[in-house]
Design a protein around this motif. Sequence first.
Motif, PDB file in Angstrom:
ATOM      1  N   ASN A  33      -5.066   9.357   0.817  1.00  0.00           N
ATOM      2  CA  ASN A  33      -4.125   9.603  -0.277  1.00  0.00           C
ATOM      3  C   ASN A  33      -3.077  10.659   0.072  1.00  0.00           C
ATOM      4  O   ASN A  33      -2.490  11.278  -0.822  1.00  0.00           O
ATOM      5  CB  ASN A  33      -4.893  10.039  -1.532  1.00  0.00           C
ATOM      6  CG  ASN A  33      -5.788   8.941  -2.062  1.00  0.00           C
ATOM      7  OD1 ASN A  33      -5.348   7.811  -2.251  1.00  0.00           O
ATOM      8  ND2 ASN A  33      -7.046   9.259  -2.304  1.00  0.00           N
TER       9      ASN A  33
ATOM     10  N   VAL B 185       0.471  10.232  -1.473  1.00  0.00           N
ATOM     11  CA  VAL B 185       0.552  10.507  -2.915  1.00  0.00           C
ATOM     12  C   VAL B 185       0.762  12.002  -3.151  1.00  0.00           C
ATOM     13  O   VAL B 185       1.645  12.422  -3.907  1.00  0.00           O
ATOM     14  CB  VAL B 185      -0.723  10.030  -3.648  1.00  0.00           C
ATOM     15  CG1 VAL B 185      -0.636  10.364  -5.134  1.00  0.00           C
ATOM     16  CG2 VAL B 185      -0.927   8.540  -3.454  1.00  0.00           C
TER      17      VAL B 185
ATOM     18  N   ARG C 288       1.620   3.900  -3.447  1.00  0.00           N
ATOM     19  CA  ARG C 288       1.176   5.291  -3.296  1.00  0.00           C
ATOM     20  C   ARG C 288       2.361   6.266  -3.396  1.00  0.00           C
ATOM     21  O   ARG C 288       2.253   7.329  -4.012  1.00  0.00           O
ATOM     22  CB  ARG C 288       0.455   5.476  -1.961  1.00  0.00           C
ATOM     23  CG  ARG C 288      -0.912   4.800  -1.913  1.00  0.00           C
ATOM     24  CD  ARG C 288      -1.654   5.116  -0.626  1.00  0.00           C
ATOM     25  NE  ARG C 288      -2.906   4.386  -0.552  1.00  0.00           N
ATOM     26  CZ  ARG C 288      -4.035   4.770  -1.156  1.00  0.00           C
ATOM     27  NH1 ARG C 288      -4.045   5.880  -1.862  1.00  0.00           N
ATOM     28  NH2 ARG C 288      -5.130   4.045  -1.044  1.00  0.00           N
TER      29      ARG C 288
ATOM     30  N   THR D 120      -0.444   0.840   6.352  1.00  0.00           N
ATOM     31  CA  THR D 120       0.677   1.506   5.704  1.00  0.00           C
ATOM     32  C   THR D 120       1.916   1.351   6.580  1.00  0.00           C
ATOM     33  O   THR D 120       1.815   1.041   7.766  1.00  0.00           O
ATOM     34  CB  THR D 120       0.403   3.008   5.494  1.00  0.00           C
ATOM     35  OG1 THR D 120       0.182   3.632   6.772  1.00  0.00           O
ATOM     36  CG2 THR D 120      -0.798   3.234   4.593  1.00  0.00           C
TER      37      THR D 120
ATOM     38  N   GLU E 196       0.829  -1.212   0.000  1.00  0.00           N
ATOM     39  CA  GLU E 196       0.000   0.000   0.000  1.00  0.00           C
ATOM     40  C   GLU E 196       0.861   1.259   0.000  1.00  0.00           C
ATOM     41  O   GLU E 196       0.632   2.175  -0.803  1.00  0.00           O
ATOM     42  CB  GLU E 196      -0.907  -0.011   1.231  1.00  0.00           C
ATOM     43  CG  GLU E 196      -1.931   1.108   1.281  1.00  0.00           C
ATOM     44  CD  GLU E 196      -3.098   0.884   0.337  1.00  0.00           C
ATOM     45  OE1 GLU E 196      -3.874   1.835   0.125  1.00  0.00           O
ATOM     46  OE2 GLU E 196      -3.222  -0.233  -0.203  1.00  0.00           O
ATOM     47  N   SER E 197       1.848   1.309   0.868  1.00  0.00           N
ATOM     48  CA  SER E 197       2.701   2.501   0.949  1.00  0.00           C
ATOM     49  C   SER E 197       3.555   2.663  -0.300  1.00  0.00           C
ATOM     50  O   SER E 197       3.701   3.774  -0.829  1.00  0.00           O
ATOM     51  CB  SER E 197       3.605   2.423   2.181  1.00  0.00           C
ATOM     52  OG  SER E 197       2.871   2.532   3.368  1.00  0.00           O
TER      53      SER E 197
END
Length: 244
Positions: free
Chosen positions: A116, A119, A60, A199, A56-57
């Motif tokens: 988000n 990002v 992104r 994360t 996930e981390s």
Amino acid sequence: MKKVLKKGIPVLLWLVIWQLVALIIHNKILLAGPLETVRALISLSGTADFWESIAESTWRILLGFLVGTVLGTGAAYLAYTKEFIRDFLQPFVVTLKSVPVASFVILLLIWFGSKNISVIICAMVVFPILYLSTLEGLLSTDKKLLEMAEVFRMPGGRVIRYIFLPQLKPFFRSAFKLAIGMSFKSGIAAEVIGQPLHTMGNGLYLAKVYLETGELFAWTIVIVLISFICEKILALALGERNDN
């Protein structure tokens, strides 16, 4: 073998120093040694949340890196062609370079929430790095080559391929090396503050809350390794060789 020994021996010496300092302090909360860190890493790697957090981390942060790269290089080209655009963007770029990441994170949390956040922060960190490097490369392009291309009516695609890209390549190399490391630093920092679930930043925060210093070091090692791997992949993509 010489290359392996040259790079491996200093790492081994630092691990020994780390372990000795941990033994002297003799407090796993203040400083976990490399052995405790490895145990924590093995324990974490046996859980699904660990791998989900890494995936996930990473995606992104890399998405933010890509967005910042595209916007930074695009804006640099516009600034190269139009001086008023360069003047207009200068205060914005200076602001992005100077304002602490924490300030942006808090503001963006109010606007967009935590999902988000990494990002957006990564894109904001990468943008000025790629903008300034690309603009510097474009401005240092040999004017005589550009005049020759104009005289011989060379198509725009060939001008980019045979004049601009060779000129920009060394600038991109240094910019990408800096930007990918800064992406992971800023992205993880944003996650620690914003606390999106699953994360690596959330894993770091939980390790701190529960005083699990071994897990804290384990997450840190994982982040450093992923950043290092991404940097090497970028270097290979740009045709860089490492003979040291």
